[in-house]
Design an enzyme around this catalytic site. Structure first.
Site, short mmCIF file in Angstrom:
data_model
loop_
_atom_site.label_atom_id
_atom_site.label_comp_id
_atom_site.label_asym_id
_atom_site.label_seq_id
_atom_site.Cartn_x
_atom_site.Cartn_y
_atom_site.Cartn_z
N GLU A 96 17.88 71.92 45.81
CA GLU A 96 17.60 71.69 44.36
C GLU A 96 16.07 72.33 43.86
O GLU A 96 15.25 72.45 44.95
CB GLU A 96 17.36 70.29 44.45
CG GLU A 96 18.90 69.49 44.39
CD GLU A 96 18.98 68.03 44.67
OE1 GLU A 96 20.03 67.67 44.06
OE2 GLU A 96 18.03 67.59 44.88
N CYS A 109 9.00 73.72 40.78
CA CYS A 109 9.07 72.86 41.96
C CYS A 109 10.22 73.49 43.00
O CYS A 109 11.33 73.31 42.43
CB CYS A 109 9.05 71.69 41.91
SG CYS A 109 9.08 70.60 43.29
N CYS A 116 15.51 69.08 56.01
CA CYS A 116 14.13 68.90 56.31
C CYS A 116 14.10 68.52 57.79
O CYS A 116 14.89 67.79 58.13
CB CYS A 116 13.26 68.30 55.67
SG CYS A 116 11.49 68.65 55.76
N CYS A 120 9.72 61.95 57.30
CA CYS A 120 8.93 60.99 56.58
C CYS A 120 9.83 59.91 55.93
O CYS A 120 10.86 60.10 55.45
CB CYS A 120 8.25 61.62 55.15
SG CYS A 120 7.43 63.29 55.74
N CYS A 123 11.03 59.56 52.14
CA CYS A 123 11.55 60.97 51.45
C CYS A 123 13.03 61.03 51.59
O CYS A 123 13.57 60.85 52.70
CB CYS A 123 10.94 62.04 52.08
SG CYS A 123 11.26 63.66 51.29
N GLY A 167 12.37 70.60 51.98
CA GLY A 167 11.53 71.28 52.94
C GLY A 167 10.37 71.31 53.37
O GLY A 167 9.39 70.78 52.46
N GLU A 168 9.92 71.91 54.49
CA GLU A 168 8.59 72.05 54.91
C GLU A 168 8.14 73.43 54.95
O GLU A 168 8.61 74.21 55.82
CB GLU A 168 8.26 71.47 56.17
CG GLU A 168 6.99 71.56 56.79
CD GLU A 168 5.69 71.18 56.00
OE1 GLU A 168 5.70 70.16 55.41
OE2 GLU A 168 4.90 72.35 55.98
N SER A 199 2.45 73.00 49.35
CA SER A 199 2.27 71.56 49.88
C SER A 199 2.90 71.32 51.24
O SER A 199 4.10 71.67 51.54
CB SER A 199 3.19 70.61 49.10
OG SER A 199 3.08 69.13 49.44
N SER A 222 0.13 66.41 52.05
CA SER A 222 0.72 65.13 51.98
C SER A 222 0.12 64.12 53.11
O SER A 222 0.37 63.80 54.18
CB SER A 222 2.29 64.98 52.11
OG SER A 222 2.80 66.08 51.22
N LEU A 223 -0.99 63.35 52.62
CA LEU A 223 -1.75 62.58 53.71
C LEU A 223 -1.11 61.12 53.63
O LEU A 223 -0.72 60.63 54.71
CB LEU A 223 -3.26 62.49 53.11
CG LEU A 223 -4.13 61.93 54.00
CD1 LEU A 223 -4.32 62.62 55.23
CD2 LEU A 223 -5.71 61.85 53.50
N ASN A 298 8.52 57.23 44.01
CA ASN A 298 9.87 57.44 43.60
C ASN A 298 10.59 56.74 44.46
O ASN A 298 11.22 57.08 45.64
CB ASN A 298 10.21 58.59 43.29
CG ASN A 298 9.45 59.41 42.45
OD1 ASN A 298 8.87 58.93 41.41
ND2 ASN A 298 8.83 60.51 42.63
N CYS A 341 9.72 63.82 42.95
CA CYS A 341 9.17 64.08 44.42
C CYS A 341 9.88 63.05 45.30
O CYS A 341 9.73 61.95 44.97
CB CYS A 341 7.76 64.02 44.32
SG CYS A 341 6.62 65.23 44.27
N1 SAH Z 1 7.27 68.99 53.11
C1 SAH Z 1 6.22 69.15 52.14
C2 SAH Z 1 6.61 69.34 50.71
C3 SAH Z 1 7.97 68.81 50.33
S1 SAH Z 1 7.48 67.15 49.73
C4 SAH Z 1 5.28 68.02 52.03
O1 SAH Z 1 5.53 67.18 52.67
O2 SAH Z 1 4.18 67.91 51.34
C5 SAH Z 1 6.47 67.34 48.33
C6 SAH Z 1 5.53 65.72 48.05
O3 SAH Z 1 6.55 64.71 47.66
C7 SAH Z 1 4.86 65.51 49.03
O4 SAH Z 1 3.54 65.27 48.80
C8 SAH Z 1 5.51 63.97 49.83
O5 SAH Z 1 4.85 63.35 50.28
C9 SAH Z 1 5.93 63.62 48.27
N2 SAH Z 1 7.14 62.81 48.43
C10 SAH Z 1 7.91 62.49 49.36
N3 SAH Z 1 8.72 61.52 49.07
C11 SAH Z 1 8.46 60.83 48.16
C12 SAH Z 1 8.83 59.83 46.96
N4 SAH Z 1 9.92 58.99 47.44
N5 SAH Z 1 8.19 59.51 45.94
C13 SAH Z 1 6.86 59.97 45.57
N6 SAH Z 1 6.79 61.35 46.22
C14 SAH Z 1 7.24 61.58 47.48
#
Ligand code: SAH
Length: 349
Positions: A96, A109, A116, A120, A123, A167-168, A199, A222-223, A298, A341
């Site tokens: 997507e 985006c 992935c 996390c 996610c 994905g990463e 990211s 993504s911290l 989200n 996201c």
């Molecule tokens: N793998 C990469 C890029 C994809 S995720 C990464 O981790 O950065 C893109 C962003 O969406 C990241 O900052 C991730 O932490 C955030 N994200 C993932 N799940 C989410 C959610 N349920 N709500 C809001 N942001 C989310």
């Protein structure tokens, strides 16, 4: 990449290789440049459409090559103008990508992998296992398609690109870099690298490699927690990539690129909304020039995660600002169509 008939994907060839192909087949080399333009600038998907080539030359190409390309199976438009694209790959996998308009920008985006391999907990994409990396042209195609959508619906070209889809990106390094080269080249889309952000969930070795490679785009990490014990629970792979190594790699990135990193950070109720969480973030931020993007959570169905109260978010913001660290609060877009996201999980199929 070969198809069933062992024909090569013509878009894996460079312009030089295309020129060589024509020379070897007793044609003039500049035909290679013409084909390259059709493929990359005009985005054509059929050899028949290459109208400045003779019928014979088109047949020759058809005999040797296929044009693998993505297809937008459907588009869903959110109330806020966000468009989510369901993108079908040549081998029927789906990813997507999302177009996000604001008053001043349109941001694409993009996805870098099918699924992935990271885990996390918050996610939606993590629930699908990694099937494969996207090819360079599959990443490029998403951007190209959204540039066209942006012109069509919003009357302006794309202004920004973020690698924040499925994905990463640092686990598909070569293709991610190659796609950005193509996106930025004048014979591709000619978009400045300063308008692109990659990211990552935070893979120290790869952040250092990117710095060594002298890339010109921005970095977001993504911290979500500056405390190792908490971060490990949110992102179990972080056990392998501890915060001290992550910070060292970000310092290295800054030394080499002079670009401040952006930390993406969600504040959840009872998970990271306490004073010690805020203090840890402020401390970590002091180690390298950076900004913090406090992003809205989200929801992705049943789990223990709940967006923190506005009060906790304001506490974060004021603690950061007191310490002269730029903090922004990012509101979600496209939530009503699961395009925000972390919500990309092919629900529509
Ligand atoms: N793998 C990469 C890029 C994809 S995720 C990464 O981790 O950065 C893109 C962003 O969406 C990241 O900052 C991730 O932490 C955030 N994200 C993932 N799940 C989410 C959610 N349920 N709500 C809001 N942001 C989310």
């Amino acid at each position: 990449m070969m198809d069933k008939e062992n024909k090569k994907d013509i878009r894996s060839l460079s312009v030089e290789e295309l020129r060589d192909f024509f020379i070897k087949n007793s044609h003039q080399a500049f035909r290679g440049n013409q084909v390259y333009k059709w493929l990359w600038q005009k985005g054509i998907h059929k050899f028949e459409g290459m109208t400045n080539l003779s019928k014979y030359a088109r047949e020759l190409l058809k005999k040797h090559f296929v044009i693998n390309h993505v297809a937008i199976d459907f588009q869903q438009k959110s109330k806020d103008g966000t468009i989510k694209n369901t993108v079908r790959l040549f081998d029927k996998f789906i990813v997507e990508s999302v177009l996000i308009p604001t008053a001043t920008r349109t941001t694409a985006c993009v996805s870098s992998q099918v699924g992935c391999s990271l885990d996390c907990k918050f996610c939606a994409t993590a629930k699908i296992k990694r099937m494969r990396n996207l090819n360079m042209d599959e990443i490029y195609d998403q951007v190209k398609a959204m540039d066209q959508q942006s012109r069509y619906y919003y009357g302006r070209p794309l202004s920004n690109i973020v690698f924040m889809g499925m994905g990463e990106p640092l686990m598909n390094y070569k293709n991610m870099i190659a796609s950005i080269e193509k996106i930025t080249q004048p014979d591709g889309l000619g978009i400045s690298p300063s308008r692109i952000t990659v990211s990552t969930s935070g893979i120290p070795k790869m952040i250092m490699k990117m710095a060594d490679d002298g890339v010109k785009f921005g970095l977001a990490v993504s911290l979500h927690s500056a405390r190792q014990s908490v971060r490990e629970q949110l992102m179990p792979f972080a056990k392998k990539f501890p915060l001290n190594e992550l910070v060292t790699s970000i310092q290295y990135w800054y030394e080499k690129t002079s670009k401040p990193v952006t930390y993406e950070y969600i504040v959840w109720k009872k998970i990271n909304d306490k004073k010690e969480d805020i203090d840890a973030l402020v401390d970590l931020c002091k180690s390298t020039p950076c900004k913090v993007n406090l992003i809205e959570y989200n929801p992705i169905g049943e789990n223990e995660f709940l967006q923190a109260d506005n009060e906790a978010i304001s506490d974060y913001r004021s603690a950061l600002e007191t310490n002269r660290i730029t903090a922004t609060v990012r509101r979600s877009r496209g939530k009503d169509i699961d395009a925000a996201c972390g919500q990309l999980a092919n629900k529509s199929i």
